[in-house]
Write an enzyme that holds these catalytic residues in place. Structure first.
Site, mmCIF file in Angstrom:
data_model
loop_
_atom_site.group_PDB
_atom_site.id
_atom_site.type_symbol
_atom_site.label_atom_id
_atom_site.label_comp_id
_atom_site.label_asym_id
_atom_site.label_seq_id
_atom_site.Cartn_x
_atom_site.Cartn_y
_atom_site.Cartn_z
ATOM 1 N N GLU A 397 0.812 -1.229 0.000
ATOM 2 C CA GLU A 397 0.000 0.000 0.000
ATOM 3 C C GLU A 397 0.839 1.271 0.000
ATOM 4 O O GLU A 397 0.496 2.265 -0.650
ATOM 5 C CB GLU A 397 -0.945 -0.008 1.208
ATOM 6 C CG GLU A 397 -2.115 -0.973 1.084
ATOM 7 C CD GLU A 397 -1.770 -2.420 1.376
ATOM 8 O OE1 GLU A 397 -2.655 -3.287 1.233
ATOM 9 O OE2 GLU A 397 -0.591 -2.686 1.754
ATOM 10 N N GLN A 419 -7.894 -2.398 -0.679
ATOM 11 C CA GLN A 419 -8.811 -3.533 -0.753
ATOM 12 C C GLN A 419 -9.802 -3.499 0.409
ATOM 13 O O GLN A 419 -10.985 -3.809 0.245
ATOM 14 C CB GLN A 419 -8.023 -4.838 -0.754
ATOM 15 C CG GLN A 419 -8.839 -6.023 -1.222
ATOM 16 C CD GLN A 419 -7.961 -7.208 -1.554
ATOM 17 O OE1 GLN A 419 -7.487 -7.906 -0.655
ATOM 18 N NE2 GLN A 419 -7.726 -7.430 -2.842
ATOM 19 N N PHE A 420 -9.320 -3.095 1.565
ATOM 20 C CA PHE A 420 -10.147 -2.763 2.714
ATOM 21 C C PHE A 420 -9.545 -1.511 3.347
ATOM 22 O O PHE A 420 -8.323 -1.352 3.378
ATOM 23 C CB PHE A 420 -10.180 -3.894 3.742
ATOM 24 C CG PHE A 420 -10.895 -5.131 3.272
ATOM 25 C CD1 PHE A 420 -12.241 -5.308 3.506
ATOM 26 C CD2 PHE A 420 -10.208 -6.110 2.584
ATOM 27 C CE1 PHE A 420 -12.906 -6.439 3.060
ATOM 28 C CE2 PHE A 420 -10.853 -7.255 2.127
ATOM 29 C CZ PHE A 420 -12.211 -7.418 2.365
ATOM 30 N N ALA A 421 -10.402 -0.638 3.863
ATOM 31 C CA ALA A 421 -9.905 0.594 4.472
ATOM 32 C C ALA A 421 -8.934 0.295 5.604
ATOM 33 O O ALA A 421 -8.015 1.081 5.862
ATOM 34 C CB ALA A 421 -11.072 1.437 4.987
ATOM 35 N N ASP A 422 -9.099 -0.836 6.272
ATOM 36 C CA ASP A 422 -8.210 -1.220 7.370
ATOM 37 C C ASP A 422 -6.751 -1.277 6.926
ATOM 38 O O ASP A 422 -5.838 -0.990 7.704
ATOM 39 C CB ASP A 422 -8.607 -2.600 7.904
ATOM 40 C CG ASP A 422 -10.098 -2.730 8.169
ATOM 41 O OD1 ASP A 422 -10.478 -2.896 9.332
ATOM 42 O OD2 ASP A 422 -10.882 -2.664 7.197
ATOM 43 N N PHE A 423 -6.527 -1.655 5.666
ATOM 44 C CA PHE A 423 -5.165 -1.869 5.190
ATOM 45 C C PHE A 423 -4.421 -0.555 4.918
ATOM 46 O O PHE A 423 -3.235 -0.560 4.606
ATOM 47 C CB PHE A 423 -5.172 -2.717 3.915
ATOM 48 C CG PHE A 423 -5.771 -4.089 4.095
ATOM 49 C CD1 PHE A 423 -5.981 -4.623 5.360
ATOM 50 C CD2 PHE A 423 -6.115 -4.845 2.992
ATOM 51 C CE1 PHE A 423 -6.530 -5.881 5.524
ATOM 52 C CE2 PHE A 423 -6.663 -6.120 3.143
ATOM 53 C CZ PHE A 423 -6.874 -6.638 4.416
ATOM 54 N N HIS A 464 -11.130 -6.041 9.020
ATOM 55 C CA HIS A 464 -11.822 -5.793 7.759
ATOM 56 C C HIS A 464 -13.098 -4.981 7.966
ATOM 57 O O HIS A 464 -13.934 -4.916 7.068
ATOM 58 C CB HIS A 464 -12.193 -7.119 7.069
ATOM 59 C CG HIS A 464 -11.028 -7.928 6.615
ATOM 60 N ND1 HIS A 464 -10.246 -8.655 7.470
ATOM 61 C CD2 HIS A 464 -10.504 -8.124 5.377
ATOM 62 C CE1 HIS A 464 -9.292 -9.269 6.795
ATOM 63 N NE2 HIS A 464 -9.422 -8.966 5.516
#
Length: 658
Positions: A397, A419-423, A464
């Protein structure tokens, strides 16, 4: 030290000497000024000037170079005046950053130099984006980026080199191996014998050279740049050198054994090259004296003129406005016709239209190409727009956000999909320190949208499901949008893409396929920074955004006895204070509802603002309804209990008792 002039004439070799001598004499002047107390800090590159000078002169003048804080020779070899550089170092109004940043932490499009930030590694990803822009524009150009041996331990180094390798980008990565990262010797930084060996792991070419031999540096970089312009690919070049001064002057050099200084003093790039030119009959003792007198005179003049340059004007309005690239949004009204679309399809529609409107728009993200993304939002895009503009990325990222900024610097627009905001945590530094601060620091736009699939409700657990918008709403320079409906999802996305400033676009995963509504056909935009009032009542106000909007609508539908005003913020940075103020005046009672956790969620900012600016209009304390101050559990029952929706009814009841 062995020099090979090859086919270089005397004039070229003499010019190279003057280019090498000039930054050395500037540095010597800086050290005197430091001792005199006229400047406060200096990062010396004495002993390793041949790398900066030789490599810069080997590049074409319109090719980008991304240097470090010890590469004065890059700037002087691109003919930036010492007066301008001195104004920068002294924090003068006429410096590149107008007093907002120090040293070489700046960029300049005029000279195609993009400076670093203090984190050392992130500029390498920018080089990837710059080079990618050249490849996509069919320009036969190379990009040159520097890093130190210490920064090769950072994830940013690995990510950037790996992306360049996978994408065959024409980037020359120079490692200035000067033996020490501040005081930490190379023996405590890495186990490999030579840093150039790292190239093997990336499947790219690696070259090790004597970084103190200016002819070897020039010839190597010149040859590599010529090759990769025609056959794009990255190359890793390790330049062996030594730092003869401290990390910066205050740190000293007591941690360095004296025998190392003695050894490397014999390898001094300037004295060795000077001796070589004397043997070639190009220099004499008298000509050296004459050249030094001329350079010293010019340095003294420009330094003193820089000291007389004006200080920055202290103006809070200018400071705040300069956080963002100047842009006035012209809202494009929607068409009268519409089509029923899911939230997810509205995003796809917006991306599709933007790709048609902006041929320089590039989408990047994990699995977004042939696979169509984790949620299939870009399904079919590679067939329509090609893999050049719809790019699968390695799992990295930070590098991809940085590459987005590099694309923007070199004339492109970029959308990066988390892919997910968490990442996004892995790319956090690039967002809050590079995207957000670039315009404020040196006036360059950061035309990047980061798509953030966010939120809970799908039993996806702690990594996630997070609502992490509050990590960014406090960062000046970013814009944050968060649509709750398909129409706004499309209109705000297109508005975000139009805006040349960095925008984080939060899209709720739970709404992707669960929510449908009419969406206007064709291209239109929704105003960034403008809330919408969904219901108009006088009893109390609910201020919310994202999934919270639907919780509130469901509650009001199921409790028709309540007469409430419901505000969907839609944008969190900047947020619509006027609409909030009007609602507070009308009802006197306010609930702020959001999916994020309670403590330091964005609702705290709204609550504080209302308390400060609307106190006389309140009939009750501002109340917040938010999720528990815990991580998000996976089990559905636990997740339902975690979410703010579980406490909405009791919060409204509590408010109405006042």
């Amino acid at each position: 030290m062995q020099f090979n002039r090859k086919d270089k004439d005397d004039k070229f070799l003499l010019n190279l000497y003057k280019r090498l001598l000039y930054p050395r004499m500037v540095e010597e002047k800086m050290l005197k000024l430091l001792r005199q107390g006229r400047i406060g800090k200096w990062f010396s590159g004495i002993g390793q000037e041949a790398i900066a000078v030789g490599s810069t002169l080997a590049m074409q003048s319109d090719e980008y170079i991304l240097p470090m804080h010890r590469n004065l020779g890059v700037f002087t070899s691109r003919d930036i005046s010492l007066k301008k550089l001195m104004a920068q170092w002294q924090g003068k109004a006429t410096g590149f950053t107008k007093g907002r940043d120090r040293s070489f932490h700046f960029g300049t499009q005029d000279y195609k130099i993009i400076g670093m930030i203090s984190h050392l590694g992130p500029q390498m990803a920018l080089a990837d984006g710059i080079a990618l822009a050249d490849v996509l524009a069919n320009k036969q150009k190379a990009t040159l980026v520097y890093t130190g041996e210490g920064a090769t331990s950072e994830g940013d180094f690995h990510e950037a080199v790996n992306v360049a390798a996978v994408w065959n980008l024409p980037v020359i990565f120079i490692i200035e191996n000067n033996g020490y990262g501040l005081s930490t010797p190379k023996s405590e930084q890495f186990r490999c014998k030579h840093l150039v060996d790292k190239a093997i792991g990336y499947g790219i070419e690696g070259v090790q050279i004597d970084g103190n031999n200016i002819l070897e540096v020039y010839d190597t970089i010149n040859q590599l740049a010529s090759e990769i312009r025609k056959d794009p690919r990255p190359v890793l070049v390790e330049c062996l050198t030594f730092r003869m001064r401290g990390h910066e002057e205050a740190s000293g050099t007591k941690y360095v054994p004296q025998e190392l200084f003695d050894e490397w003093e014999k390898k001094d790039p300037l004295s060795n090259y000077e001796s070589y030119l004397i043997t070639q009959g190009i220099l004499t003792s008298d000509s050296i004296i004459d050249i030094k007198i001329q350079i010293k005179k010019a340095i003294e003049l420009e330094v003193e003129e820089a000291f007389e340059e004006p200080e920055p004007k202290v103006d809070s309005i200018i400071e705040e406005s300069d956080m963002y690239f100047p842009f006035v949004q012209k809202v494009i009204e929607p068409a009268s016709s519409s089509t029923e679309k899911r939230y997810l399809d509205a995003i796809t529609d917006g991306l599709d239209l933007a790709m048609q409107k902006y041929p320089n728009l590039v989408l990047m993200g994990q699995d977004i190409a042939d696979y169509g993304g984790a949620f299939k939002i870009t399904d079919g895009f590679t067939a329509k727009y090609g893999k050049g503009r719809v790019r699968n990325t390695p799992i990295c990222e930070s590098a991809i956000v940085g590459a987005g900024l590099g694309l923007s610097i070199n004339g492109f627009k970029a959308i990066v999909e988390m892919q997910f905001a968490d990442f996004v945590t892995v790319g956090f530094n690039q967002i809050v320190n590079n995207l957000a601060k670039t315009h404020y620091r040196w006036g360059e736009k950061a035309d990047v949208v980061v798509r953030m699939p966010t939120g809970a409700g799908t039993a996806a657990g702690p990594f996630h499901s997070q609502s992490n918008e509050a990590w960014f709403t406090k960062t000046p320079g970013l814009k944050i949008v968060y649509p709750a409906f398909p129409e706004d999802a499309k209109g705000l996305l297109l508005a975000a893409i139009e805006d040349p400033n960095p925008v984080l676009y939060f899209e709720h995963k739970y709404l992707y396929r669960s929510l449908s509504s009419p969406v206007p056909d064709g291209y239109f935009t929704t105003e960034i920074g403008k809330a919408v009032k969904l219901t108009d009542g006088k009893q109390f106000t609910i201020i919310t955004y994202g999934l919270g909007v639907h919780w509130a609508l469901d509650y009001l539908k199921n409790n028709p006895e309540f007469d409430a005003t419901l505000i969907d913020l839609r944008t969190l940075q900047p947020w619509d204070k006027e609409t909030v103020l009007a609602a507070v005046k009308l009802t006197g009672k306010v609930i702020i509802l959001h999916e994020d956790t309670l403590t330091n969620g964005f609702g705290a900012e709204i609550s504080a603002w209302i308390g400060e600016h609307c106190f006389l209009h309140l009939d009750a304390p501002v109340m917040r309804c938010a999720s528990l101050d815990t991580a998000i559990p996976m089990n559905k029952a636990l997740e339902d209990n975690f979410l703010a929706k579980a406490r909405l009814a009791e919060t409204i009841e509590k408010l109405l008792k006042f």
